[in-house]
Design a protein around this motif. Structure first.
Motif, PDB file in Angstrom:
ATOM      1  N   ALA A   1      86.083  -9.143 -10.825  1.00 55.47           N
ATOM      2  CA  ALA A   1      84.384  -9.328  -9.693  1.00 55.47           C
ATOM      3  C   ALA A   1      85.374  -8.148  -9.031  1.00 55.47           C
ATOM      4  CB  ALA A   1      85.016  -9.775  -9.671  1.00 55.47           C
ATOM      5  N   ARG A   2      84.159  -7.724  -8.423  1.00 60.35           N
ATOM      6  CA  ARG A   2      84.182  -7.432  -6.714  1.00 60.35           C
ATOM      7  C   ARG A   2      83.539  -7.422  -6.155  1.00 60.35           C
ATOM      8  NH1 ARG A   2      83.551  -1.822 -10.594  1.00 60.35           N
ATOM      9  NH2 ARG A   2      85.431  -1.434 -11.110  1.00 60.35           N
ATOM     10  N   ILE A   3      84.529  -7.683  -5.087  1.00 62.58           N
ATOM     11  CA  ILE A   3      83.819  -7.615  -3.067  1.00 62.58           C
ATOM     12  C   ILE A   3      83.381  -6.404  -2.544  1.00 62.58           C
ATOM     13  CG2 ILE A   3      84.030  -8.792  -1.430  1.00 62.58           C
ATOM     14  CD1 ILE A   3      84.264 -10.836  -4.000  1.00 62.58           C
ATOM     15  N   ASP A   4      81.986  -6.755  -2.046  1.00 61.44           N
ATOM     16  CA  ASP A   4      81.799  -5.767  -0.778  1.00 61.44           C
ATOM     17  C   ASP A   4      83.000  -5.776   0.479  1.00 61.44           C
ATOM     18  OD1 ASP A   4      80.329  -3.639  -0.023  1.00 61.44           O
ATOM     19  OD2 ASP A   4      79.010  -5.289   1.557  1.00 61.44           O
ATOM     20  N   THR A   5      82.715  -4.681   0.352  1.00 63.33           N
ATOM     21  CA  THR A   5      84.315  -4.010   0.984  1.00 63.33           C
ATOM     22  C   THR A   5      83.387  -2.552   2.049  1.00 63.33           C
ATOM     23  OG1 THR A   5      85.029  -1.615  -0.205  1.00 63.33           O
ATOM     24  CG2 THR A   5      85.868  -3.610  -0.631  1.00 63.33           C
ATOM     25  N   ASN A   6      81.740  -2.501   2.867  1.00 60.35           N
ATOM     26  CA  ASN A   6      81.423  -1.980   3.535  1.00 60.35           C
ATOM     27  C   ASN A   6      81.994  -2.104   4.577  1.00 60.35           C
ATOM     28  OD1 ASN A   6      79.715  -0.292   1.875  1.00 60.35           O
ATOM     29  ND2 ASN A   6      78.074  -1.605   2.359  1.00 60.35           N
ATOM     30  N   GLU A   7      82.235  -3.277   5.406  1.00 59.29           N
ATOM     31  CA  GLU A   7      83.560  -3.776   6.474  1.00 59.29           C
ATOM     32  C   GLU A   7      84.444  -3.210   6.574  1.00 59.29           C
ATOM     33  OE1 GLU A   7      83.705  -7.387   9.689  1.00 59.29           O
ATOM     34  OE2 GLU A   7      82.237  -7.580   7.997  1.00 59.29           O
TER      35      GLU A   7
ATOM     36  N   ALA B   1      90.860   2.526  11.649  1.00 60.24           N
ATOM     37  CA  ALA B   1      92.634   2.639  11.525  1.00 60.24           C
ATOM     38  C   ALA B   1      93.045   3.681  11.819  1.00 60.24           C
ATOM     39  CB  ALA B   1      92.976   1.552  10.726  1.00 60.24           C
ATOM     40  N   GLU B   2      92.095   5.206  10.761  1.00 62.24           N
ATOM     41  CA  GLU B   2      92.909   5.979  10.295  1.00 62.24           C
ATOM     42  C   GLU B   2      93.193   7.210  11.821  1.00 62.24           C
ATOM     43  OE1 GLU B   2      91.259   6.955   7.187  1.00 62.24           O
ATOM     44  OE2 GLU B   2      91.914   6.552   5.483  1.00 62.24           O
TER      45      GLU B   2
ATOM     46  N   ARG C   1      97.539  -2.373   6.217  1.00 59.64           N
ATOM     47  CA  ARG C   1      96.422  -3.884   6.304  1.00 59.64           C
ATOM     48  C   ARG C   1      95.247  -3.688   5.575  1.00 59.64           C
ATOM     49  NH1 ARG C   1      93.844  -7.601   8.856  1.00 59.64           N
ATOM     50  NH2 ARG C   1      92.599  -6.325   9.999  1.00 59.64           N
ATOM     51  N   ILE C   2      94.599  -2.841   6.275  1.00 60.51           N
ATOM     52  CA  ILE C   2      93.562  -2.760   5.976  1.00 60.51           C
ATOM     53  C   ILE C   2      93.016  -2.384   4.280  1.00 60.51           C
ATOM     54  CG2 ILE C   2      91.256  -2.079   6.165  1.00 60.51           C
ATOM     55  CD1 ILE C   2      91.742  -1.695   8.845  1.00 60.51           C
ATOM     56  N   GLY C   3      93.566  -1.380   4.214  1.00 64.91           N
ATOM     57  CA  GLY C   3      93.843  -0.716   2.899  1.00 64.91           C
ATOM     58  C   GLY C   3      94.252  -1.695   1.441  1.00 64.91           C
ATOM     59  N   THR C   4      95.311  -2.912   1.962  1.00 66.37           N
ATOM     60  CA  THR C   4      95.591  -3.530   1.076  1.00 66.37           C
ATOM     61  C   THR C   4      94.370  -4.556   0.903  1.00 66.37           C
ATOM     62  OG1 THR C   4      97.694  -3.521   1.313  1.00 66.37           O
ATOM     63  CG2 THR C   4      96.769  -6.063   0.589  1.00 66.37           C
ATOM     64  N   LEU C   5      93.517  -5.054   1.881  1.00 72.55           N
ATOM     65  CA  LEU C   5      92.677  -5.764   1.638  1.00 72.55           C
ATOM     66  C   LEU C   5      91.381  -4.821   1.465  1.00 72.55           C
ATOM     67  CD1 LEU C   5      91.783  -6.781   5.234  1.00 72.55           C
ATOM     68  CD2 LEU C   5      92.953  -8.146   3.578  1.00 72.55           C
ATOM     69  N   ILE C   6      91.477  -3.793   1.206  1.00 71.85           N
ATOM     70  CA  ILE C   6      90.137  -2.994   0.046  1.00 71.85           C
ATOM     71  C   ILE C   6      90.632  -3.141  -1.091  1.00 71.85           C
ATOM     72  CG2 ILE C   6      89.715  -0.947  -0.513  1.00 71.85           C
ATOM     73  CD1 ILE C   6      89.240  -0.844   2.585  1.00 71.85           C
ATOM     74  N   ASP C   7      91.639  -3.515  -1.560  1.00 68.09           N
ATOM     75  CA  ASP C   7      92.931  -3.527  -3.317  1.00 68.09           C
ATOM     76  C   ASP C   7      92.454  -4.784  -3.778  1.00 68.09           C
ATOM     77  OD1 ASP C   7      93.684  -0.419  -2.592  1.00 68.09           O
ATOM     78  OD2 ASP C   7      95.295  -0.788  -2.263  1.00 68.09           O
TER      79      ASP C   7
END
Length: 330
Positions: free
Chosen positions: A76-82, A90-91, A176-182
Protein backbone atom coordinates in the motif's frame (compact mmCIF):
# COMPACT_ATOMS: atom_id res chain seq x y z
CA UNK A 1 -41.72 -71.16 14.78
CA UNK A 2 -41.32 -72.19 11.14
CA UNK A 3 -38.00 -73.37 9.71
CA UNK A 4 -37.82 -70.21 7.50
CA UNK A 5 -38.05 -67.94 10.56
CA UNK A 6 -35.39 -69.98 12.36
CA UNK A 7 -33.00 -69.67 9.39
CA UNK A 8 -33.67 -65.91 9.13
CA UNK A 9 -33.00 -65.41 12.83
CA UNK A 10 -29.76 -67.38 12.60
CA UNK A 11 -28.61 -65.30 9.62
CA UNK A 12 -29.33 -62.06 11.52
CA UNK A 13 -27.32 -63.32 14.48
CA UNK A 14 -24.40 -64.29 12.25
CA UNK A 15 -24.37 -60.91 10.49
CA UNK A 16 -24.60 -59.10 13.81
CA UNK A 17 -21.73 -61.16 15.21
CA UNK A 18 -19.55 -60.48 12.14
CA UNK A 19 -20.35 -56.74 12.23
CA UNK A 20 -19.68 -56.52 15.95
CA UNK A 21 -16.42 -58.39 15.56
CA UNK A 22 -15.32 -56.11 12.72
CA UNK A 23 -16.18 -53.03 14.77
CA UNK A 24 -14.24 -54.39 17.78
CA UNK A 25 -11.29 -55.22 15.53
CA UNK A 26 -11.33 -51.68 14.10
CA UNK A 27 -11.34 -50.18 17.58
CA UNK A 28 -8.40 -52.37 18.53
CA UNK A 29 -6.50 -51.26 15.40
CA UNK A 30 -7.24 -47.55 15.95
CA UNK A 31 -6.41 -47.59 19.65
CA UNK A 32 -3.34 -45.48 20.39
CA UNK A 33 -0.43 -46.89 22.37
CA UNK A 34 0.32 -45.34 25.75
CA UNK A 35 3.39 -43.64 24.26
CA UNK A 36 1.24 -41.28 22.14
CA UNK A 37 -0.73 -38.33 23.49
CA UNK A 38 -3.64 -36.89 21.60
CA UNK A 39 -5.49 -33.57 21.36
CA UNK A 40 -7.84 -31.59 19.14
CA UNK A 41 -7.12 -28.15 17.79
CA UNK A 42 -7.11 -25.85 14.79
CA UNK A 43 -4.40 -24.81 12.35
CA UNK A 44 -3.05 -21.38 13.28
CA UNK A 45 -0.31 -19.09 11.99
CA UNK A 46 1.57 -16.12 13.34
CA UNK A 47 0.05 -12.83 12.20
CA UNK A 48 1.92 -9.67 11.26
CA UNK A 49 0.20 -6.27 11.30
CA UNK A 50 1.39 -3.92 8.54
CA UNK A 51 0.74 -0.40 9.83
CA UNK A 52 1.62 3.21 9.07
CA UNK A 53 4.58 4.80 10.82
CA UNK A 54 3.08 8.28 10.58
CA UNK A 55 -0.46 9.45 10.01
CA UNK A 56 -1.72 10.15 6.51
CA UNK A 57 -4.25 9.45 3.78
CA UNK A 58 -4.22 6.03 2.10
CA UNK A 59 -3.51 6.50 -1.61
CA UNK A 60 -3.86 2.87 -2.71
CA UNK A 61 -3.92 -0.69 -1.42
CA UNK A 62 -2.37 -3.06 -3.93
CA UNK A 63 -3.38 -6.47 -2.52
CA UNK A 64 -6.59 -8.35 -1.83
CA UNK A 65 -7.52 -10.70 0.99
CA UNK A 66 -6.17 -14.17 0.25
CA UNK A 67 -3.28 -12.97 -1.93
CA UNK A 68 0.11 -14.59 -1.48
CA UNK A 69 2.83 -11.94 -1.15
CA UNK A 70 6.62 -12.05 -1.20
CA UNK A 71 8.87 -10.41 1.37
CA UNK A 72 9.49 -6.81 0.35
CA UNK A 73 6.46 -6.65 -1.97
CA UNK A 74 4.67 -3.28 -2.04
CA UNK A 75 1.30 -3.58 -0.30
CA UNK A 76 0.00 0.00 0.00
CA UNK A 77 0.99 3.67 -0.35
CA UNK A 78 0.35 6.58 2.01
CA UNK A 79 0.14 10.20 0.82
CA UNK A 80 3.45 12.04 1.34
CA UNK A 81 2.62 15.59 0.17
CA UNK A 82 3.19 17.06 3.62
CA UNK A 83 6.39 15.09 4.09
CA UNK A 84 7.61 16.17 0.66
CA UNK A 85 7.17 19.81 1.70
CA UNK A 86 9.01 19.17 4.94
CA UNK A 87 11.82 17.51 3.00
CA UNK A 88 12.16 20.54 0.72
CA UNK A 89 12.39 22.77 3.80
CA UNK A 90 15.02 20.56 5.38
CA UNK A 91 17.08 20.55 2.19
CA UNK A 92 16.89 24.38 2.14
CA UNK A 93 18.18 24.36 5.72
CA UNK A 94 21.17 22.29 4.58
CA UNK A 95 21.93 24.82 1.85
CA UNK A 96 21.64 27.73 4.30
CA UNK A 97 23.87 25.99 6.82
CA UNK A 98 26.49 25.36 4.12
CA UNK A 99 26.39 29.06 3.18
CA UNK A 100 26.96 29.95 6.82
CA UNK A 101 29.99 27.66 6.94
CA UNK A 102 31.42 29.32 3.84
CA UNK A 103 30.88 32.79 5.35
CA UNK A 104 32.54 31.78 8.61
CA UNK A 105 35.51 30.32 6.74
CA UNK A 106 35.90 33.64 4.92
CA UNK A 107 35.90 35.44 8.29
CA UNK A 108 38.53 33.03 9.56
CA UNK A 109 40.73 33.89 6.59
CA UNK A 110 40.25 37.60 7.32
CA UNK A 111 40.96 37.25 11.04
CA UNK A 112 44.01 35.12 10.31
CA UNK A 113 45.38 37.83 8.03
CA UNK A 114 44.70 40.50 10.67
CA UNK A 115 46.47 38.44 13.33
CA UNK A 116 49.47 37.91 11.07
CA UNK A 117 49.74 41.68 10.45
CA UNK A 118 49.38 42.43 14.18
CA UNK A 119 52.14 39.96 15.00
CA UNK A 120 54.49 41.53 12.43
CA UNK A 121 53.62 45.05 13.61
CA UNK A 122 54.36 44.10 17.21
CA UNK A 123 57.69 42.57 16.20
CA UNK A 124 58.71 45.79 14.41
CA UNK A 125 57.67 47.86 17.40
CA UNK A 126 59.77 45.77 19.77
CA UNK A 127 62.79 46.44 17.52
CA UNK A 128 62.11 50.16 17.31
CA UNK A 129 61.62 50.61 21.06
CA UNK A 130 65.09 49.15 21.68
CA UNK A 131 66.58 51.75 19.34
CA UNK A 132 64.57 54.50 21.01
CA UNK A 133 62.53 55.42 17.95
CA UNK A 134 59.13 54.79 19.63
CA UNK A 135 57.84 54.72 23.19
CA UNK A 136 56.93 51.66 25.26
CA UNK A 137 53.34 52.84 25.19
CA UNK A 138 53.18 52.26 21.43
CA UNK A 139 54.58 48.76 21.90
CA UNK A 140 51.90 48.05 24.50
CA UNK A 141 49.18 49.26 22.11
CA UNK A 142 50.42 46.94 19.36
CA UNK A 143 50.56 44.08 21.87
CA UNK A 144 46.91 44.74 22.66
CA UNK A 145 46.05 44.82 18.96
CA UNK A 146 47.71 41.42 18.47
CA UNK A 147 45.86 39.90 21.44
CA UNK A 148 42.56 41.28 20.14
CA UNK A 149 43.23 39.69 16.74
CA UNK A 150 43.95 36.36 18.42
CA UNK A 151 40.67 36.53 20.36
CA UNK A 152 38.73 37.45 17.23
CA UNK A 153 40.22 34.49 15.34
CA UNK A 154 39.36 32.09 18.18
CA UNK A 155 35.78 33.35 18.26
CA UNK A 156 35.33 32.88 14.52
CA UNK A 157 36.77 29.34 14.71
CA UNK A 158 34.20 28.56 17.38
CA UNK A 159 31.49 29.82 15.03
CA UNK A 160 32.80 27.45 12.36
CA UNK A 161 32.30 24.45 14.64
CA UNK A 162 28.72 25.55 15.34
CA UNK A 163 28.04 26.18 11.64
CA UNK A 164 29.37 22.76 10.65
CA UNK A 165 27.25 21.19 13.38
CA UNK A 166 24.20 22.96 11.92
CA UNK A 167 24.95 21.39 8.54
CA UNK A 168 25.04 17.90 10.08
CA UNK A 169 21.82 18.59 11.98
CA UNK A 170 20.08 19.72 8.78
CA UNK A 171 21.35 16.68 6.91
CA UNK A 172 20.08 14.41 9.67
CA UNK A 173 16.65 16.01 9.36
CA UNK A 174 16.72 15.36 5.60
CA UNK A 175 17.56 11.71 6.26
CA UNK A 176 14.79 11.45 8.89
CA UNK A 177 12.12 12.86 6.61
CA UNK A 178 13.42 10.73 3.72
CA UNK A 179 13.00 7.65 5.90
CA UNK A 180 9.42 8.63 6.70
CA UNK A 181 8.72 9.06 2.99
CA UNK A 182 10.21 5.63 2.28
CA UNK A 183 8.10 4.16 5.08
CA UNK A 184 4.99 5.57 3.41
CA UNK A 185 5.40 2.71 0.92
CA UNK A 186 4.16 -0.17 3.03
CA UNK A 187 6.03 -3.34 2.10
CA UNK A 188 5.58 -6.91 3.28
CA UNK A 189 8.03 -7.70 6.09
CA UNK A 190 7.54 -11.43 5.47
CA UNK A 191 6.34 -13.78 2.78
CA UNK A 192 2.80 -14.81 3.57
CA UNK A 193 -0.90 -14.56 2.79
CA UNK A 194 -3.08 -11.47 3.18
CA UNK A 195 -5.61 -12.29 5.90
CA UNK A 196 -7.39 -8.94 6.24
CA UNK A 197 -7.44 -5.71 4.24
CA UNK A 198 -8.19 -3.19 6.97
CA UNK A 199 -8.02 0.15 5.13
CA UNK A 200 -9.20 1.47 1.78
CA UNK A 201 -7.97 4.32 -0.45
CA UNK A 202 -9.08 7.71 0.86
CA UNK A 203 -9.10 6.77 4.53
CA UNK A 204 -7.05 8.95 6.86
CA UNK A 205 -5.10 6.90 9.40
CA UNK A 206 -3.30 7.95 12.55
CA UNK A 207 0.26 6.89 13.24
CA UNK A 208 0.23 3.14 13.74
CA UNK A 209 -2.97 2.68 11.77
CA UNK A 210 -3.29 -0.88 10.46
CA UNK A 211 -3.64 -1.39 6.74
CA UNK A 212 -3.08 -5.11 6.10
CA UNK A 213 -2.81 -8.24 8.26
CA UNK A 214 -0.47 -10.95 6.98
CA UNK A 215 -0.31 -14.61 7.92
CA UNK A 216 3.25 -15.92 8.25
CA UNK A 217 2.96 -19.21 6.36
CA UNK A 218 6.42 -20.25 7.51
CA UNK A 219 5.17 -20.39 11.12
CA UNK A 220 2.09 -22.62 11.11
CA UNK A 221 1.08 -24.71 14.11
CA UNK A 222 -1.74 -26.36 16.02
CA UNK A 223 -2.40 -25.72 19.70
CA UNK A 224 -3.67 -28.62 21.78
CA UNK A 225 -4.18 -29.17 25.51
CA UNK A 226 -2.89 -32.21 27.37
CA UNK A 227 -3.61 -33.33 30.94
CA UNK A 228 -1.01 -33.40 33.68
CA UNK A 229 -0.76 -37.18 33.40
CA UNK A 230 0.70 -36.86 29.88
CA UNK A 231 2.44 -33.51 29.71
CA UNK A 232 5.25 -34.67 32.00
CA UNK A 233 6.48 -36.95 29.22
CA UNK A 234 6.24 -34.35 26.45
CA UNK A 235 9.42 -32.45 25.58
CA UNK A 236 10.38 -29.64 23.20
CA UNK A 237 11.28 -31.10 19.81
CA UNK A 238 9.26 -34.28 20.29
CA UNK A 239 7.89 -35.81 17.09
CA UNK A 240 4.23 -35.21 16.34
CA UNK A 241 1.64 -35.87 13.66
CA UNK A 242 -1.32 -33.78 12.49
CA UNK A 243 -4.43 -35.05 10.71
CA UNK A 244 -6.91 -32.47 9.43
CA UNK A 245 -10.65 -33.10 9.27
CA UNK A 246 -10.66 -31.63 5.75
CA UNK A 247 -8.07 -34.17 4.51
CA UNK A 248 -8.09 -37.21 6.84
CA UNK A 249 -6.20 -39.28 4.26
CA UNK A 250 -3.01 -37.28 4.90
CA UNK A 251 -0.71 -37.48 7.92
CA UNK A 252 1.43 -34.37 8.38
CA UNK A 253 4.75 -34.51 10.26
CA UNK A 254 5.34 -31.90 12.97
CA UNK A 255 7.16 -31.37 16.24
CA UNK A 256 6.50 -29.86 19.67
CA UNK A 257 7.75 -26.26 19.73
CA UNK A 258 6.23 -25.08 23.02
CA UNK A 259 5.06 -26.58 26.31
CA UNK A 260 3.35 -24.26 28.78
CA UNK A 261 5.02 -23.95 32.16
CA UNK A 262 1.72 -23.44 33.98
CA UNK A 263 -1.53 -25.36 33.84
CA UNK A 264 -4.89 -23.79 33.03
CA UNK A 265 -8.50 -24.82 32.93
CA UNK A 266 -9.52 -26.45 29.67
CA UNK A 267 -10.97 -23.88 27.21
CA UNK A 268 -14.63 -24.51 26.45
CA UNK A 269 -14.03 -24.93 22.71
CA UNK A 270 -11.46 -27.70 23.20
CA UNK A 271 -12.50 -31.35 23.40
CA UNK A 272 -10.32 -33.77 25.34
CA UNK A 273 -10.20 -37.51 25.57
CA UNK A 274 -10.91 -37.42 29.27
CA UNK A 275 -13.06 -34.65 30.69
CA UNK A 276 -12.43 -35.70 34.28
CA UNK A 277 -9.18 -33.73 34.30
CA UNK A 278 -9.82 -30.00 34.36
CA UNK A 279 -6.29 -28.63 34.49
CA UNK A 280 -4.52 -28.83 31.16
CA UNK A 281 -1.21 -27.69 29.67
CA UNK A 282 -1.04 -25.83 26.37
CA UNK A 283 1.15 -27.51 23.73
CA UNK A 284 2.12 -26.03 20.38
CA UNK A 285 2.63 -28.47 17.51
CA UNK A 286 4.58 -26.80 14.70
CA UNK A 287 4.80 -27.87 11.05
CA UNK A 288 8.32 -27.66 9.49
CA UNK A 289 8.89 -24.49 7.47
CA UNK A 290 10.43 -26.37 4.53
CA UNK A 291 7.31 -28.56 4.27
CA UNK A 292 5.10 -25.47 4.34
CA UNK A 293 7.07 -23.94 1.48
CA UNK A 294 6.54 -27.06 -0.64
CA UNK A 295 2.76 -26.90 -0.08
CA UNK A 296 2.34 -23.12 0.23
CA UNK A 297 -0.78 -23.02 -1.95
CA UNK A 298 -2.55 -25.57 0.25
CA UNK A 299 -1.81 -23.96 3.61
CA UNK A 300 -5.02 -22.77 5.29
CA UNK A 301 -5.59 -21.56 8.83
CA UNK A 302 -8.64 -22.33 10.94
CA UNK A 303 -8.91 -25.95 9.80
CA UNK A 304 -9.81 -28.30 12.69
CA UNK A 305 -7.97 -31.51 13.22
CA UNK A 306 -6.11 -33.77 15.59
CA UNK A 307 -2.52 -33.77 16.78
CA UNK A 308 -0.61 -36.76 18.11
CA UNK A 309 2.57 -36.44 20.18
CA UNK A 310 5.17 -39.19 20.61
CA UNK A 311 6.20 -39.35 24.26
CA UNK A 312 8.66 -42.23 23.84
CA UNK A 313 11.66 -41.28 21.67
CA UNK A 314 12.85 -43.73 19.01
CA UNK A 315 9.51 -45.53 19.06
CA UNK A 316 7.88 -46.41 15.75
CA UNK A 317 4.59 -44.76 14.87
CA UNK A 318 1.58 -47.02 14.35
CA UNK A 319 0.52 -47.62 10.75
CA UNK A 320 -2.36 -45.13 10.82
CA UNK A 321 0.05 -42.32 11.82
CA UNK A 322 2.82 -42.97 9.29
CA UNK A 323 3.53 -39.77 7.34
CA UNK A 324 1.51 -39.47 4.15
CA UNK A 325 1.57 -36.14 2.29
CA UNK A 326 -0.19 -34.67 -0.74
CA UNK A 327 1.92 -33.88 -3.82
CA UNK A 328 3.82 -30.57 -3.56
CA UNK A 329 2.27 -27.39 -4.96
CA UNK A 330 3.28 -26.67 -8.55
Amino acid sequence: MSSRRIVTALLILVVAAIGGGAYWWKLQGDRLPDSIAYGNGRIEAQTVQVATKTGGRVLEVLVKEGDLVEQGQLLARIDTNELDASLAGAEAQVTAAKDTVAAVKAQIAQRTSELKYAQQDLKRAETLVIKGHISQQEVDQRQTTKETAEAALAAVKAQLANAESSVETARAEVRRIGTLIDDADLKAPIAGRVQYRLAEPGEVLAAGGRVVTLLDLSDVYMTIFLPTSEVGRVYIGAEARIILDAAPEYVIPAHVSFVAANAQFTPKEVETRTEREKLMFRIKIKIPAELLREHIEKVRTGLPGEAYVMMAPETAWPEQLVVHLPPPAQ
